[in-house]
Design a protein around this motif. Structure first.
Motif: not given
Length: 224
Positions: A60-61, A64-65, A122, A126
């Motif tokens: 997930r991280d 997200a990046s 998202r 959001r």
């Protein structure tokens, strides 16, 4: 066609569970009254619910990046697919029915695991400069909760983290029509158990008859 997602959270057999018996009655009544509805069922104690673990959090991280999904490791891709499959199924529904008992002041652990798959940034909400915004407005949730004692009001109210928790999560992701059916004190007063179950049947009958996919406002409970 409207879609109903029925989520059950009790390892007991249906005939042994107050919440599951009332939940099944509601689903069967909806089917009878709204023949064009599509109904799907999720039994969190009978099918595998993916857990939010270290692999998922790492994936997930990275996503997200800005990392592409196909750049993730195979095990990271696998857990993301499993979680998002649950999320997408939830998003596709118009009405949600949750049937569960109150255990140790909260929801059963496998229901908590399932909820973790529907509160996904998202997808169901959001972040904005003004704070988070839910993305599932216009949908309806019906909570059917049974408990051995009385928690919706009175001296034990502060320990009620079942329907309160679910309402918080569902409201957070934008669901603005929530109704709760309480069956309380089911172990406290055995002689009243059948009466309270019958009252719950009557309440879900009214819900099914009124179900135009525009139910009661969030938080407007009609428990008897």
């Amino acid at each position: 066609m409207k879609s109903v997602l029925y989520i059950t959270a009790n390892p007991k057999r249906e005939e042994e569970s107050n919440s599951l018996r009332v939940g099944r009655h509601l689903i069967e009544t909806i089917q009878a009254l709204h023949e064009d509805s599509k109904i799907e069922e999720i039994h969190v104690y009978q099918q595998t619910v993916p857990l939010i673990d270290g692999t998922f959090l790492k994936a997930r991280d990275q996503l997200a990046s800005g990392k592409d999904f196909h750049e993730l490791l195979p095990d990271e891709q696998d857990i993301v697919r499993k979680v998002h499959r649950q999320t997408d199924q939830f998003i596709a529904a118009d009405v949600y029915v949750f049937a569960y008992p109150l255990w140790n002041f909260g929801v059963p652990p496998m229901l908590k695991a399932y909820v973790d798959t529907i509160k996904i940034a998202r997808k169901t909400f959001r972040y904005t400069p003004d704070g988070p915004i839910g993305l599932l407005s216009g949908k309806t949730a019906i909570l059917i909760q049974s408990s051995g004692d009385v928690y919706s009001h009175g001296p034990l109210h502060e320990y009620e983290h079942g329907s309160c928790y679910l309402k918080s999560v569902l409201s957070f992701i934008g669901i603005d029509k929530i109704e709760t059916v309480y069956m309380e004190g089911m172990d406290k007063d055995v002689e009243q158990r059948d009466i309270k179950r019958r009252q719950a049947f009557e309440q879900v009958d009214r819900i099914a008859n009124n179900l135009s996919f525009q139910l009661y406002p969030c938080g407007a409970d009609t428990a008897e």
